[in-house]
Design an enzyme around this catalytic site. Structure first.
Site, PDB file in Angstrom:
ATOM      1  N   SER A  29       6.894  38.925  -8.311  1.00 22.17           N
ATOM      2  CA  SER A  29       4.800  37.954  -9.442  1.00 22.17           C
ATOM      3  C   SER A  29       4.589  39.368  -8.729  1.00 22.17           C
ATOM      4  O   SER A  29       3.155  39.303  -8.849  1.00 22.17           O
ATOM      5  CB  SER A  29       5.355  36.726  -9.824  1.00 22.17           C
ATOM      6  OG  SER A  29       5.165  35.816  -8.423  1.00 22.17           O
ATOM      7  N   ASP A  56      13.001  36.611  -4.154  1.00 24.78           N
ATOM      8  CA  ASP A  56      12.907  37.337  -5.249  1.00 24.78           C
ATOM      9  C   ASP A  56      14.296  38.930  -4.688  1.00 24.78           C
ATOM     10  O   ASP A  56      13.365  39.313  -4.272  1.00 24.78           O
ATOM     11  CB  ASP A  56      12.589  37.916  -6.121  1.00 24.78           C
ATOM     12  CG  ASP A  56      12.188  36.624  -6.984  1.00 24.78           C
ATOM     13  OD1 ASP A  56      13.005  35.551  -7.250  1.00 24.78           O
ATOM     14  OD2 ASP A  56      11.186  36.563  -8.543  1.00 24.78           O
ATOM     15  N   LYS A 105      17.223  34.909  -4.911  1.00 27.69           N
ATOM     16  CA  LYS A 105      16.876  34.597  -6.523  1.00 27.69           C
ATOM     17  C   LYS A 105      17.314  36.336  -7.094  1.00 27.69           C
ATOM     18  O   LYS A 105      16.707  37.181  -7.100  1.00 27.69           O
ATOM     19  CB  LYS A 105      15.673  34.141  -6.627  1.00 27.69           C
ATOM     20  CG  LYS A 105      15.798  33.862  -8.176  1.00 27.69           C
ATOM     21  CD  LYS A 105      14.294  32.190  -8.701  1.00 27.69           C
ATOM     22  CE  LYS A 105      13.186  33.131  -8.748  1.00 27.69           C
ATOM     23  NZ  LYS A 105      13.106  33.683  -9.325  1.00 27.69           N
ATOM     24  N   GLU A 107      17.264  37.784 -11.404  1.00 29.50           N
ATOM     25  CA  GLU A 107      17.529  37.317 -12.815  1.00 29.50           C
ATOM     26  C   GLU A 107      18.687  37.788 -13.042  1.00 29.50           C
ATOM     27  O   GLU A 107      19.445  38.896 -13.473  1.00 29.50           O
ATOM     28  CB  GLU A 107      16.106  37.858 -13.695  1.00 29.50           C
ATOM     29  CG  GLU A 107      15.309  37.733 -13.060  1.00 29.50           C
ATOM     30  CD  GLU A 107      13.916  38.463 -13.527  1.00 29.50           C
ATOM     31  OE1 GLU A 107      14.097  39.433 -14.235  1.00 29.50           O
ATOM     32  OE2 GLU A 107      12.594  38.350 -12.875  1.00 29.50           O
ATOM     33  N   GLU A 125      12.632  29.390 -17.237  1.00 32.24           N
ATOM     34  CA  GLU A 125      11.180  29.898 -16.849  1.00 32.24           C
ATOM     35  C   GLU A 125      11.324  30.222 -18.629  1.00 32.24           C
ATOM     36  O   GLU A 125      11.688  31.106 -19.374  1.00 32.24           O
ATOM     37  CB  GLU A 125      11.490  31.348 -16.677  1.00 32.24           C
ATOM     38  CG  GLU A 125       9.903  31.975 -16.756  1.00 32.24           C
ATOM     39  CD  GLU A 125       9.461  33.366 -15.910  1.00 32.24           C
ATOM     40  OE1 GLU A 125      10.175  33.222 -15.195  1.00 32.24           O
ATOM     41  OE2 GLU A 125       7.883  34.095 -16.079  1.00 32.24           O
TER      42      GLU A 125
HETATM   43  N1  MHF Z   1       0.890  35.615 -12.642  1.00 30.96           N
HETATM   44  C1  MHF Z   1       1.878  35.387 -12.400  1.00 30.96           C
HETATM   45  N2  MHF Z   1       2.479  34.002 -13.011  1.00 30.96           N
HETATM   46  C2  MHF Z   1       3.300  34.134 -13.773  1.00 30.96           C
HETATM   47  O1  MHF Z   1       3.723  32.987 -13.959  1.00 30.96           O
HETATM   48  C3  MHF Z   1       4.615  35.111 -13.733  1.00 30.96           C
HETATM   49  C4  MHF Z   1       4.225  36.537 -13.425  1.00 30.96           C
HETATM   50  N3  MHF Z   1       2.664  36.041 -12.741  1.00 30.96           N
HETATM   51  N4  MHF Z   1       4.765  37.786 -13.192  1.00 30.96           N
HETATM   52  C5  MHF Z   1       6.321  37.432 -13.272  1.00 30.96           C
HETATM   53  C6  MHF Z   1       5.971  36.243 -14.472  1.00 30.96           C
HETATM   54  C7  MHF Z   1       5.518  36.313 -15.530  1.00 30.96           C
HETATM   55  N5  MHF Z   1       5.571  35.384 -16.479  1.00 30.96           N
HETATM   56  C8  MHF Z   1       4.706  35.156 -17.611  1.00 30.96           C
HETATM   57  C9  MHF Z   1       3.905  36.549 -17.463  1.00 30.96           C
HETATM   58  C10 MHF Z   1       2.422  36.003 -18.734  1.00 30.96           C
HETATM   59  C11 MHF Z   1       3.434  35.311 -19.833  1.00 30.96           C
HETATM   60  C12 MHF Z   1       2.218  35.132 -20.695  1.00 30.96           C
HETATM   61  O2  MHF Z   1       1.781  36.023 -20.790  1.00 30.96           O
HETATM   62  N6  MHF Z   1       2.300  34.381 -21.587  1.00 30.96           N
HETATM   63  C13 MHF Z   1       2.012  34.042 -22.653  1.00 30.96           C
HETATM   64  C14 MHF Z   1       2.277  33.910 -24.176  1.00 30.96           C
HETATM   65  C15 MHF Z   1       2.819  34.961 -24.234  1.00 30.96           C
HETATM   66  C16 MHF Z   1       3.652  35.283 -25.765  1.00 30.96           C
HETATM   67  O3  MHF Z   1       4.050  34.133 -26.150  1.00 30.96           O
HETATM   68  O4  MHF Z   1       4.501  36.685 -25.994  1.00 30.96           O
HETATM   69  C17 MHF Z   1       0.872  32.841 -22.667  1.00 30.96           C
HETATM   70  O5  MHF Z   1       0.633  32.593 -22.953  1.00 30.96           O
HETATM   71  O6  MHF Z   1       1.393  31.560 -21.662  1.00 30.96           O
HETATM   72  C18 MHF Z   1       4.391  34.266 -19.283  1.00 30.96           C
HETATM   73  C19 MHF Z   1       5.076  34.600 -17.868  1.00 30.96           C
HETATM   74  C20 MHF Z   1       5.878  34.443 -15.108  1.00 30.96           C
HETATM   75  N7  MHF Z   1       5.782  34.744 -14.187  1.00 30.96           N
HETATM   76  C1  KIV Z   2       7.872  33.030 -11.661  1.00 25.10           C
HETATM   77  C2  KIV Z   2       8.890  32.838 -10.502  1.00 25.10           C
HETATM   78  C3  KIV Z   2      10.103  31.868 -10.694  1.00 25.10           C
HETATM   79  C4  KIV Z   2       9.037  33.943 -10.210  1.00 25.10           C
HETATM   80  O1  KIV Z   2      10.520  34.897 -10.605  1.00 25.10           O
HETATM   81  C5  KIV Z   2       8.248  34.974  -9.957  1.00 25.10           C
HETATM   82  O2  KIV Z   2       7.402  35.028  -9.325  1.00 25.10           O
HETATM   83  O3  KIV Z   2       8.201  35.663  -9.383  1.00 25.10           O
HETATM   84 MG    MG Z   3      10.320  36.617 -10.042  1.00 32.23          MG
END
Ligand code: MHF
Ligand code: KIV
Ligand code: MG
Length: 267
Positions: free
Chosen positions: A48, A86, A115, A117, A184
């Site tokens: 991330s 990761d 880790k 995926e 996740e």
């Molecule tokens: N800043 C950040 N936080 C994270 O938790 C995260 C990252 N980056 N980068 C790697 C992954 C990507 N992740 C993510 C990134 C975006 C959403 C997101 O925008 N979710 C929306 C819903 C999207 C949908 O349902 O289509 C939300 O509103 O939570 C979720 C997980 C979790 N991880």
């Molecule tokens: C959100 C966690 C699980 C991760 O894989 C990351 O930070 O890259």
């Molecule tokens: Mg990751």
């Protein structure tokens, strides 16, 4: 707070005792010292960092060199917490590459676990890593490195077939020797069932409160990504105060089962 270093065995013991595991991402030595002092159990050098530090819209551009660099920064600041790194996109495309990549994260970076995926297709890779002395954390549900196939960061495991696949992969990863599992963006009930079934600790992110522990991206829980933090996150700085207080509040909330709450689960 025990000062003795967290190990794979102590995480398993925490699960056995019903103590929840507090995990945060960490990319540098300053935060590593702060999180270690606060008593976070596991620090994850997440890919991330490609989004949070580098400003990319996905984790795909992150290189192994960059992960090794950040892992080395974190391990210089960590003494108690277990350090998990990761494996970035494409760095475990074959079992042999996974072995070489894990060797760099551990030997140059000082990581204590890596880790990756994926499920079924990576079982041989996990077995090979474990045989060579590399503790492995599996990561199922939303797999951000596959965003270009998924078409977005979508919740996973809602339909029967997808839930069945995640259930199967979780067990298979444990059988292959994984020591930890990150789930996740999967339904709370599915994550709860998997956490109850598996003997290894299950760490949730957007997976409800019934996991054995929780992980968040540090910058999200510090409210530093306004408008960008996923809905499953909580701003632990919202009450004002200091970074250390916010981290303390996060760890307490995880330990006491106060995070995530319903508003951070049902969406
Ligand atoms: N800043 C950040 N936080 C994270 O938790 C995260 C990252 N980056 N980068 C790697 C992954 C990507 N992740 C993510 C990134 C975006 C959403 C997101 O925008 N979710 C929306 C819903 C999207 C949908 O349902 O289509 C939300 O509103 O939570 C979720 C997980 C979790 N991880
Ligand atoms: C959100 C966690 C699980 C991760 O894989 C990351 O930070 O890259
Ligand atoms: Mg990751």
């Amino acid at each position: 707070m025990s000062a003795s270093p967290i190990t794979v065995a102590s995480l398993a013991a925490m699960k056995a005792r019903g103590e929840r595991i507090a995990v945060l991402t960490c990319y540098d030595a300053t935060f590593a010292r702060l999180l270690d002092e606060a008593g976070v159990d596991v620090m994850l050098i997440g890919d991330s960092l490609g989004m949070v530090l580098q400003g990319h819209s996905t984790t795909v551009p992150v290189t192994l060199d960059q992960m090794v660099y950040h892992t080395a920064c974190v391990t210089r600041g960590a003494s108690r917490a277990l350090v998990v790194a990761d494996l970035p996109f494409m760095s475990y495309a074959t079992p042999e590459r996974a072995l070489e990549s894990a060797a760099r994260l551990m030997q140059e970076g000082g990581a204590q676990m890596v880790k990756l995926e994926g499920g079924e297709p990576y079982l041989d890779t996990v077995r090979l890593l474990v045989t060579q002395g590399v503790p492995v954390c599996a990561h199922l549900g939303l797999q951000p490195q596959s965003v270009n196939q998924l078409g977005g960061y979508r919740f996973q495991g809602r339909d029967h077939a997808s839930a069945e696949r995640i259930r199967h992969d979780a067990l298979a990863m444990q059988d292959a020797g994984a020591s930890l599992l990150v789930l996740e963006c999967v339904p709370q009930a599915l994550a709860a069932e998997i956490a109850r079934t598996l003997t290894i600790p299950v760490i949730g992110i957007g997976a409800g409160v019934e996991c054995d522990g929780q992980v968040l991206v540090l910058q999200d829980m510090l409210g530093l990504n306004p408008g960008r933090a996923p809905r499953f996150s909580r701003n632990f700085m919202a009450a004002g105060g200091a970074v250390r207080e916010a981290v303390d509040a996060y760890i307490s909330a995880v330990r006491e089962g106060q995070f995530p709450g319903p508003q951070e689960t049902a969406y």
